[in-house]
Motif scaffolding. Structure first.
Motif, PDB file in Angstrom:
ATOM      1  N   GLU A   1      19.966  52.681 -28.736  1.00  0.00           N
ATOM      2  CA  GLU A   1      20.146  51.244 -28.942  1.00  0.00           C
ATOM      3  C   GLU A   1      20.913  50.673 -27.764  1.00  0.00           C
ATOM      4  O   GLU A   1      21.565  51.415 -27.015  1.00  0.00           O
ATOM      5  CB  GLU A   1      20.886  50.955 -30.247  1.00  0.00           C
ATOM      6  N   PRO A   2      20.840  49.355 -27.535  1.00  0.00           N
ATOM      7  CA  PRO A   2      21.569  48.763 -26.415  1.00  0.00           C
ATOM      8  C   PRO A   2      23.075  49.031 -26.524  1.00  0.00           C
ATOM      9  O   PRO A   2      23.627  49.103 -27.627  1.00  0.00           O
ATOM     10  CB  PRO A   2      21.265  47.266 -26.547  1.00  0.00           C
ATOM     11  N   VAL A   3      23.715  49.148 -25.401  1.00  0.00           N
ATOM     12  CA  VAL A   3      25.165  49.348 -25.370  1.00  0.00           C
ATOM     13  C   VAL A   3      25.858  48.132 -25.977  1.00  0.00           C
ATOM     14  O   VAL A   3      25.530  46.982 -25.659  1.00  0.00           O
ATOM     15  CB  VAL A   3      25.650  49.572 -23.920  1.00  0.00           C
ATOM     16  N   GLY A   4      26.793  48.359 -26.898  1.00  0.00           N
ATOM     17  CA  GLY A   4      27.504  47.275 -27.551  1.00  0.00           C
ATOM     18  C   GLY A   4      26.733  46.601 -28.660  1.00  0.00           C
ATOM     19  O   GLY A   4      27.168  45.571 -29.190  1.00  0.00           O
ATOM     20  N   PHE A   5      25.607  47.169 -29.035  1.00  0.00           N
ATOM     21  CA  PHE A   5      24.725  46.593 -30.051  1.00  0.00           C
ATOM     22  C   PHE A   5      25.316  46.774 -31.443  1.00  0.00           C
ATOM     23  O   PHE A   5      25.912  47.806 -31.749  1.00  0.00           O
ATOM     24  CB  PHE A   5      23.373  47.292 -29.968  1.00  0.00           C
ATOM     25  N   SER A   6      25.150  45.779 -32.312  1.00  0.00           N
ATOM     26  CA  SER A   6      25.590  45.867 -33.700  1.00  0.00           C
ATOM     27  C   SER A   6      24.352  45.933 -34.585  1.00  0.00           C
ATOM     28  O   SER A   6      23.693  44.928 -34.836  1.00  0.00           O
ATOM     29  CB  SER A   6      26.448  44.654 -34.071  1.00  0.00           C
ATOM     30  N   TYR A   7      24.013  47.125 -35.021  1.00  0.00           N
ATOM     31  CA  TYR A   7      22.778  47.368 -35.789  1.00  0.00           C
ATOM     32  C   TYR A   7      22.934  46.901 -37.235  1.00  0.00           C
ATOM     33  O   TYR A   7      23.980  47.108 -37.836  1.00  0.00           O
ATOM     34  CB  TYR A   7      22.484  48.866 -35.760  1.00  0.00           C
ATOM     35  N   PRO A   8      21.866  46.316 -37.807  1.00  0.00           N
ATOM     36  CA  PRO A   8      20.619  45.858 -37.174  1.00  0.00           C
ATOM     37  C   PRO A   8      20.741  44.430 -36.682  1.00  0.00           C
ATOM     38  O   PRO A   8      21.447  43.617 -37.271  1.00  0.00           O
ATOM     39  CB  PRO A   8      19.615  45.970 -38.322  1.00  0.00           C
ATOM     40  N   ASP A   9      20.029  44.121 -35.620  1.00  0.00           N
ATOM     41  CA  ASP A   9      20.054  42.783 -35.039  1.00  0.00           C
ATOM     42  C   ASP A   9      18.697  42.553 -34.382  1.00  0.00           C
ATOM     43  O   ASP A   9      18.210  43.439 -33.668  1.00  0.00           O
ATOM     44  CB  ASP A   9      21.172  42.683 -33.992  1.00  0.00           C
ATOM     45  N   PRO A  10      18.060  41.411 -34.614  1.00  0.00           N
ATOM     46  CA  PRO A  10      16.720  41.193 -34.075  1.00  0.00           C
ATOM     47  C   PRO A  10      16.645  41.104 -32.555  1.00  0.00           C
ATOM     48  O   PRO A  10      15.532  41.077 -32.003  1.00  0.00           O
ATOM     49  CB  PRO A  10      16.280  39.884 -34.722  1.00  0.00           C
ATOM     50  N   VAL A  11      17.775  41.068 -31.867  1.00  0.00           N
ATOM     51  CA  VAL A  11      17.714  41.018 -30.407  1.00  0.00           C
ATOM     52  C   VAL A  11      17.128  42.300 -29.825  1.00  0.00           C
ATOM     53  O   VAL A  11      16.735  42.331 -28.651  1.00  0.00           O
ATOM     54  CB  VAL A  11      19.101  40.753 -29.778  1.00  0.00           C
ATOM     55  N   ALA A  12      17.064  43.363 -30.627  1.00  0.00           N
ATOM     56  CA  ALA A  12      16.474  44.613 -30.140  1.00  0.00           C
ATOM     57  C   ALA A  12      15.825  45.366 -31.294  1.00  0.00           C
ATOM     58  O   ALA A  12      16.292  45.305 -32.429  1.00  0.00           O
ATOM     59  CB  ALA A  12      17.531  45.489 -29.474  1.00  0.00           C
TER      60      ALA A  12
END
Length: 245
Positions: free
Chosen positions: A41-52
């Motif tokens: 997942e992207p670095v610093g990502f807060s799962y789940p999020d539609p940005v990725a």
């Protein structure tokens, strides 16, 4: 009630090695929730999020036999960037692939385990998607698939023709989900598939019933050792219904 696409699941002989490849390709972070599973997942990502749309790579011994029905399209910002990305990917272990695409402006490649993906020429529609422009599903009837997935998820259908359908998160961020007409029939279990997740507070049993009523089917997977639900869309493509989160 609705689900949303949160990740794709990719089978691999060596999940760690393939995970390192895709982490380098996308510039994402890498983790592992348990042995045999690599999470990207992207670095610093807060799962789940539609940005990725994240990637889970799961170790499985079965060999890849046919072209995957689900693949990734990678975004580029210029023709120079496209050429640079193709060269970098080859340096990481990807190879050029021929799936009968003919003379097209995008480049078809395969990762170190043979999973096909495309490096697209620059397209304005993908300028804000992030490194993954689209998750692409081969199908016989894009219109029917758009109807099903448009009702199964809360994603917005942006374009539908006899040959192609395009959807994106209702928030207008992240990659697209695309359905492309392909005459090849599905013959084996998909090595790459979609994972969807209901929203917090939703009832997963009720959501399963809703998806079945929309046209999903139960492929008869033994659920005794798993905590998610395996279903198939109207064209038989397996997908996983994860717990609400």
């Amino acid at each position: 009630m609705a689900t949303r696409l949160v990740q794709i699941n990719m089978k691999a002989h060596d999940d760690s090695a393939l995970g390192r490849f895709w982490a380098e390709v996308l510039g994402w972070g890498i983790d592992s929730e348990e042995p045999g599973v690599t999470n990207l997942e992207p670095v610093g990502f807060s799962y789940p999020d539609p940005v990725a749309v994240c990637i889970d790579i799961v170790a499985r011994p079965e060999p890849k036999k046919v072209k995957n029905r689900v693949h990734l399209d990678l975004a580029t910002t210029s023709t120079a960037h496209q050429a640079e990305l193709v060269a970098r990917l080859q340096g990481l272990g990807a190879t050029l692939a021929d799936v009968g695409q003919g003379d097209v402006p995008w480049t078809v490649m395969a990762d170190p385990e043979g999973n096909e993906f495309c490096v697209l020429e620059p397209r304005p529609i993908h300028q804000d998607t992030g490194p993954i422009a689209a998750v692409v599903v081969d199908c016989a009837d894009p219109r029917a698939m758009a109807r099903f997935w448009g009702e199964a998820t809360d994603w917005t259908v942006h374009e539908v023709t006899d040959d192609h359908a395009r959807m994106r998160s209702a928030q207008g961020v992240g990659p697209y989900l695309e359905f492309v007409r392909n005459p090849d029939t599905k013959t084996v279990w998909n090595r790459v598939h979609l994972d969807v997740r209901p929203y917090p507070g939703d009832d997963i049993t009720a959501e399963e019933a809703r998806l079945l009523a929309l046209g999903a089917t139960d492929p008869g997977v033994d659920r005794s050792a798993i905590h998610w639900t395996v279903l198939a869309d109207p064209e038989g493509n397996e997908f996983c219904l994860l717990s609400p989160r």
